[in-house]
Design a protein around this motif. Structure first.
Motif, mmCIF file in Angstrom:
data_model
loop_
_atom_site.group_PDB
_atom_site.id
_atom_site.type_symbol
_atom_site.label_atom_id
_atom_site.label_comp_id
_atom_site.label_asym_id
_atom_site.label_seq_id
_atom_site.Cartn_x
_atom_site.Cartn_y
_atom_site.Cartn_z
ATOM 1 N N PRO A 4 0.854 -1.195 0.000
ATOM 2 C CA PRO A 4 0.000 0.000 0.000
ATOM 3 C C PRO A 4 0.886 1.239 0.000
ATOM 4 O O PRO A 4 2.051 1.187 0.413
ATOM 5 C CB PRO A 4 -0.792 -0.130 1.305
ATOM 6 N N THR A 5 0.368 2.341 -0.465
ATOM 7 C CA THR A 5 1.123 3.589 -0.506
ATOM 8 C C THR A 5 0.427 4.653 0.335
ATOM 9 O O THR A 5 -0.677 4.445 0.835
ATOM 10 C CB THR A 5 1.249 4.124 -1.949
ATOM 11 N N ARG A 6 1.091 5.764 0.474
ATOM 12 C CA ARG A 6 0.515 6.894 1.210
ATOM 13 C C ARG A 6 -0.829 7.308 0.627
ATOM 14 O O ARG A 6 -1.743 7.704 1.345
ATOM 15 C CB ARG A 6 1.476 8.078 1.162
ATOM 16 N N PHE A 7 -0.927 7.200 -0.723
ATOM 17 C CA PHE A 7 -2.137 7.635 -1.408
ATOM 18 C C PHE A 7 -3.304 6.695 -1.103
ATOM 19 O O PHE A 7 -4.456 7.130 -1.011
ATOM 20 C CB PHE A 7 -1.880 7.733 -2.914
ATOM 21 N N ASP A 8 -3.017 5.411 -0.940
ATOM 22 C CA ASP A 8 -4.051 4.463 -0.510
ATOM 23 C C ASP A 8 -4.559 4.831 0.879
ATOM 24 O O ASP A 8 -5.766 4.839 1.135
ATOM 25 C CB ASP A 8 -3.500 3.035 -0.491
ATOM 26 N N LEU A 9 -3.624 5.141 1.779
ATOM 27 C CA LEU A 9 -4.001 5.487 3.144
ATOM 28 C C LEU A 9 -4.698 6.845 3.216
ATOM 29 O O LEU A 9 -5.562 7.055 4.070
ATOM 30 C CB LEU A 9 -2.773 5.481 4.051
ATOM 31 N N ASP A 10 -4.325 7.755 2.308
ATOM 32 C CA ASP A 10 -4.966 9.075 2.290
ATOM 33 C C ASP A 10 -6.459 8.968 1.999
ATOM 34 O O ASP A 10 -7.249 9.810 2.450
ATOM 35 C CB ASP A 10 -4.305 9.975 1.235
ATOM 36 N N THR A 11 -6.863 7.945 1.217
ATOM 37 C CA THR A 11 -8.285 7.769 0.930
ATOM 38 C C THR A 11 -9.058 7.311 2.163
ATOM 39 O O THR A 11 -10.275 7.457 2.229
ATOM 40 C CB THR A 11 -8.490 6.738 -0.209
ATOM 41 N N ILE A 12 -8.338 6.755 3.135
ATOM 42 C CA ILE A 12 -8.960 6.305 4.383
ATOM 43 C C ILE A 12 -8.969 7.408 5.417
ATOM 44 O O ILE A 12 -9.969 7.643 6.103
ATOM 45 C CB ILE A 12 -8.213 5.081 4.939
ATOM 46 N N GLN A 13 -7.842 8.109 5.558
ATOM 47 C CA GLN A 13 -7.705 9.168 6.557
ATOM 48 C C GLN A 13 -6.700 10.195 6.047
ATOM 49 O O GLN A 13 -5.543 9.880 5.813
ATOM 50 C CB GLN A 13 -7.241 8.597 7.893
ATOM 51 N N SER A 14 -7.150 11.431 5.883
ATOM 52 C CA SER A 14 -6.272 12.475 5.345
ATOM 53 C C SER A 14 -5.977 13.574 6.355
ATOM 54 O O SER A 14 -5.205 14.485 6.064
ATOM 55 C CB SER A 14 -6.894 13.108 4.090
ATOM 56 N N GLU A 62 20.632 6.665 7.156
ATOM 57 C CA GLU A 62 21.660 5.650 7.341
ATOM 58 C C GLU A 62 21.026 4.364 7.861
ATOM 59 O O GLU A 62 20.341 4.353 8.870
ATOM 60 C CB GLU A 62 22.722 6.130 8.326
ATOM 61 N N GLY A 63 21.235 3.279 7.122
ATOM 62 C CA GLY A 63 20.663 2.006 7.525
ATOM 63 C C GLY A 63 19.190 1.865 7.200
ATOM 64 O O GLY A 63 18.526 0.951 7.703
ATOM 65 N N GLY A 64 18.673 2.741 6.358
ATOM 66 C CA GLY A 64 17.256 2.687 5.998
ATOM 67 C C GLY A 64 17.002 3.187 4.596
ATOM 68 O O GLY A 64 17.903 3.707 3.928
ATOM 69 N N VAL A 65 15.766 3.038 4.155
ATOM 70 C CA VAL A 65 15.387 3.443 2.797
ATOM 71 C C VAL A 65 14.026 4.125 2.828
ATOM 72 O O VAL A 65 13.085 3.627 3.469
ATOM 73 C CB VAL A 65 15.310 2.235 1.842
ATOM 74 N N ILE A 66 13.929 5.266 2.161
ATOM 75 C CA ILE A 66 12.653 5.938 1.931
ATOM 76 C C ILE A 66 12.293 5.707 0.472
ATOM 77 O O ILE A 66 12.958 6.214 -0.426
ATOM 78 C CB ILE A 66 12.743 7.449 2.226
ATOM 79 N N ASP A 67 11.268 4.905 0.221
ATOM 80 C CA ASP A 67 10.909 4.553 -1.157
ATOM 81 C C ASP A 67 10.398 5.769 -1.914
ATOM 82 O O ASP A 67 9.599 6.561 -1.385
ATOM 83 C CB ASP A 67 9.839 3.468 -1.172
ATOM 84 N N MET A 68 10.850 5.898 -3.149
ATOM 85 C CA MET A 68 10.426 6.991 -4.010
ATOM 86 C C MET A 68 9.741 6.437 -5.252
ATOM 87 O O MET A 68 10.120 5.380 -5.772
ATOM 88 C CB MET A 68 11.625 7.850 -4.416
ATOM 89 N N ASP A 69 8.742 7.142 -5.731
ATOM 90 C CA ASP A 69 8.080 6.773 -6.980
ATOM 91 C C ASP A 69 8.886 7.330 -8.146
ATOM 92 O O ASP A 69 9.136 8.538 -8.225
ATOM 93 C CB ASP A 69 6.653 7.326 -7.010
ATOM 94 N N GLU A 70 9.314 6.447 -9.037
ATOM 95 C CA GLU A 70 10.195 6.858 -10.132
ATOM 96 C C GLU A 70 9.500 7.813 -11.102
ATOM 97 O O GLU A 70 10.159 8.649 -11.731
ATOM 98 C CB GLU A 70 10.697 5.624 -10.893
ATOM 99 N N ILE A 71 8.198 7.718 -11.237
ATOM 100 C CA ILE A 71 7.482 8.550 -12.208
ATOM 101 C C ILE A 71 7.192 9.940 -11.650
ATOM 102 O O ILE A 71 7.532 10.960 -12.269
ATOM 103 C CB ILE A 71 6.163 7.868 -12.634
ATOM 104 N N SER A 72 6.588 9.992 -10.458
ATOM 105 C CA SER A 72 6.212 11.284 -9.890
ATOM 106 C C SER A 72 7.347 11.959 -9.145
ATOM 107 O O SER A 72 7.344 13.176 -8.957
ATOM 108 C CB SER A 72 5.019 11.112 -8.946
ATOM 109 N N LEU A 74 7.824 11.523 -6.057
ATOM 110 C CA LEU A 74 7.356 11.689 -4.680
ATOM 111 C C LEU A 74 7.616 10.418 -3.886
ATOM 112 O O LEU A 74 7.670 9.326 -4.442
ATOM 113 C CB LEU A 74 5.861 12.009 -4.664
ATOM 114 N N THR A 75 7.761 10.579 -2.576
ATOM 115 C CA THR A 75 7.894 9.393 -1.748
ATOM 116 C C THR A 75 6.575 8.639 -1.712
ATOM 117 O O THR A 75 5.497 9.243 -1.692
ATOM 118 C CB THR A 75 8.336 9.745 -0.313
#
Length: 252
Positions: A4-14, A62-72, A74-75
């Motif tokens: 799931p992405t932030r946008f999926d969760l935004d439809t539930i609670q913004s 450091e020691g982690g990853v913040i996933d980014m959308d290659e097209i937009s 945005l994280t």
């Protein structure tokens, strides 16, 4: 399937932060409000002439990853390994050890009701809670508690392993295999095999890399992951730092 992405969760609670943490604790996803509250992004308000814009404030961990959308660009809201820790202040805001105690008691009683006689847990900053429950004879089964390595830097009054003897002196006691006798006014060390032992602390947990389920497990051989290209996973600590942590842990 996909995460799931932030946008999926935004439809539930913004308007309130949401954070879904996978059972392995190595990956999670938050909504846009969560990204803002954790300081990962900032969003400017829109006006009649200008649409809202987003600025990435934290791009690497450091020691982690913040996933980014290659097209937009945005994280996606997906956080892996130590990037998850950016959400902890948001999740723990206003939380107390008393609230943690309530959850622990409920969980242990459910385990006992299911017929379990012992459990192993990695609850962080919870040592003082378990010791108190043991003293009050409220542990319904044997608990093998494995504190997180970071707990050695947290004061006992906050659930960690540091004993604060005075306002000026902080003493770090050695960690040894401990069993605590239940029916006494104070905690009395017992042999690990004693039937009276309900709380046992004999090790520390160190996260060295990711997990297979979160697709972050460190691999010697680069292996292609579906829809993610070639990657070797995530090493949370450098070799030198990991060796130092192991030496520190073994000294307890």
């Amino acid at each position: 399937g996909r995460y799931p992405t932030r946008f999926d969760l935004d439809t539930i609670q913004s308007s309130k932060s949401i954070f879904l943490w996978r059972a392995c604790w190595h990956i999670g996803v938050t909504n846009t409000i969560g990204l803002i509250a954790s300081g990962i992004v900032s969003v400017s308000e829109s006006s009649n002439s200008t649409p809202s814009s987003e600025t990435l404030l934290i791009s690497s961990v450091e020691g982690g990853v913040i996933d980014m959308d290659e097209i937009s660009g945005l994280t996606t809201g997906v956080l892996r390994e130590r990037a998850v820790e950016l959400m902890l202040p948001v999740m723990n805001k206003g939380r107390t050890l008393e609230e943690k105690r309530k959850f622990i008691i409920e969980g242990l009683n459910l385990c006992a009701a299911a017929g379990l006689t012992s459990v192993q847990t990695n609850d962080e900053t919870s040592i003082s809670v378990y010791k108190q429950l043991q003293q009050e004879e409220l542990l319904p089964l044997r608990v093998f508690l494995t504190p997180n390595y970071d707990d050695i830097t947290v004061l006992e009054e906050n659930g960690g392993l540091l004993c604060n003897s005075s306002s000026e002196n902080v003493i770090i006691p050695p960690l040894r295999p401990l069993g605590f006798q239940q029916s006494t006014s104070s905690l009395t060390p017992l042999d690990m095999s004693s039937q009276d032992s309900r709380l046992i602390i004999e090790r520390l947990k160190i996260y060295s890399d990711g997990s297979l389920g979160a697709e972050t497990a460190a691999m010697r051989v680069m292996k292609p992951l579906e829809d993610q290209g070639n990657q070797k996973g995530v090493l949370i600590h450098s070799r030198s730092k990991l060796l130092t942590m192991i030496r520190n842990a073994s000294a307890w």
